[in-house]
Design an enzyme around this catalytic site. Structure first.
Site, PDB file in Angstrom:
ATOM      1  N   ASP A 154       0.754  -1.333   0.134  1.00 54.50           N
ATOM      2  CA  ASP A 154      -0.041  -0.500   0.348  1.00 54.50           C
ATOM      3  C   ASP A 154       0.477   1.802   0.476  1.00 54.50           C
ATOM      4  O   ASP A 154       1.664   1.867   0.575  1.00 54.50           O
ATOM      5  CB  ASP A 154      -0.749  -0.104   0.944  1.00 54.50           C
ATOM      6  CG  ASP A 154      -1.764   1.042   1.198  1.00 54.50           C
ATOM      7  OD1 ASP A 154      -1.954   1.988   0.613  1.00 54.50           O
ATOM      8  OD2 ASP A 154      -3.073   1.105   1.507  1.00 54.50           O
ATOM      9  N   ILE A 155       0.852   1.772  -1.456  1.00 56.38           N
ATOM     10  CA  ILE A 155       1.853   3.718  -1.623  1.00 56.38           C
ATOM     11  C   ILE A 155       1.297   4.351  -1.110  1.00 56.38           C
ATOM     12  O   ILE A 155       0.270   4.124  -1.272  1.00 56.38           O
ATOM     13  CB  ILE A 155       2.783   2.765  -2.951  1.00 56.38           C
ATOM     14  CG1 ILE A 155       2.834   2.120  -3.329  1.00 56.38           C
ATOM     15  CG2 ILE A 155       3.112   4.036  -2.595  1.00 56.38           C
ATOM     16  CD1 ILE A 155       3.297   2.084  -4.546  1.00 56.38           C
ATOM     17  N   GLY A 156       1.079   5.299  -0.515  1.00 59.67           N
ATOM     18  CA  GLY A 156       0.689   5.496   0.918  1.00 59.67           C
ATOM     19  C   GLY A 156      -0.151   5.907   1.645  1.00 59.67           C
ATOM     20  O   GLY A 156      -1.543   5.900   0.817  1.00 59.67           O
ATOM     21  N   CYS A 157       0.035   4.601   2.704  1.00 59.40           N
ATOM     22  CA  CYS A 157      -1.181   4.419   3.267  1.00 59.40           C
ATOM     23  C   CYS A 157      -2.089   4.402   4.508  1.00 59.40           C
ATOM     24  O   CYS A 157      -3.353   4.227   4.880  1.00 59.40           O
ATOM     25  CB  CYS A 157      -0.480   2.843   4.044  1.00 59.40           C
ATOM     26  SG  CYS A 157       0.609   3.359   4.920  1.00 59.40           S
ATOM     27  N   THR A 178       4.255   5.485   4.711  1.00 60.65           N
ATOM     28  CA  THR A 178       3.704   6.865   4.303  1.00 60.65           C
ATOM     29  C   THR A 178       5.276   7.412   4.812  1.00 60.65           C
ATOM     30  O   THR A 178       5.897   7.290   5.045  1.00 60.65           O
ATOM     31  CB  THR A 178       2.238   6.601   5.705  1.00 60.65           C
ATOM     32  OG1 THR A 178       2.224   8.519   5.853  1.00 60.65           O
ATOM     33  CG2 THR A 178       3.524   6.378   7.309  1.00 60.65           C
ATOM     34  N   SER A 180       4.428  10.125   6.495  1.00 61.86           N
ATOM     35  CA  SER A 180       3.832  10.944   8.002  1.00 61.86           C
ATOM     36  C   SER A 180       3.729  10.151   9.391  1.00 61.86           C
ATOM     37  O   SER A 180       3.446   8.984   8.594  1.00 61.86           O
ATOM     38  CB  SER A 180       1.939  11.409   7.594  1.00 61.86           C
ATOM     39  OG  SER A 180       1.486  12.003   8.648  1.00 61.86           O
ATOM     40  N   GLU A 182       2.401  10.625  11.913  1.00 61.36           N
ATOM     41  CA  GLU A 182       1.568  10.679  12.783  1.00 61.36           C
ATOM     42  C   GLU A 182       0.448   9.973  12.897  1.00 61.36           C
ATOM     43  O   GLU A 182       0.264   8.679  13.156  1.00 61.36           O
ATOM     44  CB  GLU A 182       0.299  12.245  12.658  1.00 61.36           C
ATOM     45  CG  GLU A 182       0.964  13.186  13.827  1.00 61.36           C
ATOM     46  CD  GLU A 182       1.277  13.065  14.899  1.00 61.36           C
ATOM     47  OE1 GLU A 182      -0.113  12.202  15.146  1.00 61.36           O
ATOM     48  OE2 GLU A 182       2.537  13.354  15.541  1.00 61.36           O
ATOM     49  N   GLN A 183       0.688   9.438  10.419  1.00 57.52           N
ATOM     50  CA  GLN A 183      -0.615   8.306  10.175  1.00 57.52           C
ATOM     51  C   GLN A 183       0.520   7.195  10.625  1.00 57.52           C
ATOM     52  O   GLN A 183      -0.217   6.016  10.400  1.00 57.52           O
ATOM     53  CB  GLN A 183       0.010   8.763   8.558  1.00 57.52           C
ATOM     54  CG  GLN A 183      -1.032   9.690   7.951  1.00 57.52           C
ATOM     55  CD  GLN A 183      -1.344   9.941   6.959  1.00 57.52           C
ATOM     56  OE1 GLN A 183      -0.594   9.243   6.517  1.00 57.52           O
ATOM     57  NE2 GLN A 183      -2.392  10.365   6.193  1.00 57.52           N
ATOM     58  N   CYS A 335     -12.973  22.297  -2.969  1.00 60.47           N
ATOM     59  CA  CYS A 335     -12.305  21.400  -3.463  1.00 60.47           C
ATOM     60  C   CYS A 335     -14.006  20.290  -4.125  1.00 60.47           C
ATOM     61  O   CYS A 335     -13.440  19.558  -5.208  1.00 60.47           O
ATOM     62  CB  CYS A 335     -12.030  20.435  -2.380  1.00 60.47           C
ATOM     63  SG  CYS A 335     -10.011  20.571  -2.772  1.00 60.47           S
TER      64      CYS A 335
END
Length: 363
Positions: A154-157, A178, A180, A182-183, A335
């Site tokens: 998972d790229i950018g999980c 990730t 991040s 925090e993530q 957005c």
């Protein structure tokens, strides 16, 4: 200014919910001088208001107001520098994590659904945000044809929602990366007890193979200078016979930069890819098995996030400023307007290295 807004059926200090209420004349100069950046900064400063921000911006986009302004020299300079320089190098890769994703899990926990999915939900049969996000995760698993024992990258999980869902419901092992901190901390705790590994790692440092690859809402941070590298990494990391699902916001045109206001305040160094840019990067590496557009679902997703954010903000407002509140509302509503006006899209692509069996598209 009013002459320009007439194209979009917007009145200054009018009585309709999408009309602009100007509190300070400085707002005019900021908007006319700096376009979307000035308009957004004037809103953050409280110089103008609008009851229905999303409707107002939708009208502006549909009327193509920015194209009716004289070309700004500063904009031309920024476009030129984005063409020349790589703003998504490895040394800058963690900047968006620090500026956007690390601003507080408490904010995202209140705004998002329980799976902590911070990407477009799938609303085909769903009635609530959680149902729509679970439907999106299930759709991805079906498109990837996951089976027990497979190894999924998972790229950018994010906060681990996809990793947890796939491990629990499909019996796969997951490696999530990730940028991040925090993530990473949240996802490690969220997926505790499952065959899930969450790494703080740039995608360019991956050096192993997987049965399946998924990337949800991360490609927007890769940048045109790195699209080819990204696809090469994915190709190298995917086993023969495997599948790669790319979930990304899509642009109707090829460009090298994102909206000035969004880049400065929300997603630094982000760029929304076009069909041409993705196709060129994937050429000679992958077979295009499926391309699915459900961009209008992002409008509904963003509105649900906005409702959650405004409803619960009082619980965390001591951690943020009034300027932040206005900035975040403007981000979510602008957005939503972009997707509503079909200015941008949401794509899910399924790619392979070529396989003998026919791929069955899932919807």
């Amino acid at each position: 200014m009013q002459v320009l807004l007439d194209y979009a059926d917007i009145q200054i200090n009018g009585s309709r919910p999408w009309d602009i209420q100007v509190h300070d004349p400085r707002a005019y100069k900021m908007a006319l001088k700096s376009g979307s950046l000035g308009l957004g900064e004037a809103y953050m400063a409280g110089l103008w208001d609008c009851q229905q921000l999303d409707t107002m911006i939708t009208k502006m986009l549909e009327a193509k107001l920015e194209g009716k302004l004289k070309t700004n020299l500063g904009l031309l300079v920024r476009l030129f520098t984005h063409k020349i320089f790589n703003f998504q190098t490895q040394s800058r890769a963690f900047e968006v994590g620090e500026k956007h994703y690390d601003i507080g899990n408490s904010l995202y926990q209140r705004m998002l659904d329980p799976t902590m999915s911070y990407t477009c939900a799938y609303w085909q049969h769903a009635k609530t945000l959680e149902q729509a996000q679970l439907a999106k995760l299930e759709l991805i698993c079906q498109k990837l044809e996951l089976e027990p024992g497979m190894k999924l990258l998972d790229i950018g999980c994010g906060w681990g929602g996809m990793a947890k869902y796939a491990a629990e419901n499909y019996g796969v092992k997951v490696v999530g990366v990730t940028i991040s901190k925090e993530q990473q901390h949240y996802a490690q705790d969220y997926c505790k007890g499952l065959p899930v590994e969450i790494r703080l790692q740039d995608y360019r440092d991956l050096n192993e193979t997987f049965d399946r690859i998924v990337s949800i809402g991360m490609f927007e941070h890769v940048g045109p200078k790195n699209y080819q590298t990204y696809m090469e990494v994915a190709h190298k990391s995917l086993k023969e016979g495997g599948l790669f699902l790319l979930h990304t916001i899509g642009n109707n045109i090829s460009t090298v930069k994102i909206d000035d206001w969004v880049e400065k305040y929300i997603f630094p160094n982000a760029v929304i890819p076009s069909i041409n840019q993705i196709g060129k990067a994937a050429e000679e590496l992958f077979v295009m098995e499926d391309w699915h557009n459900f961009g209008p679902d992002y409008d509904k997703t963003l509105c649900a996030w906005h409702d959650n954010f405004t409803r619960t903000y009082h619980e965390i407002e001591q951690d943020y400023s009034p300027r932040f509140y206005r900035m975040w509302r403007y981000y979510l509503m602008s957005c939503a307007a972009c997707f509503r006006s079909r200015d941008i899209q949401l794509w899910q692509l399924v790619l392979s290295k070529g396989r003998a069996q026919k791929y069955i598209s899932h919807r």
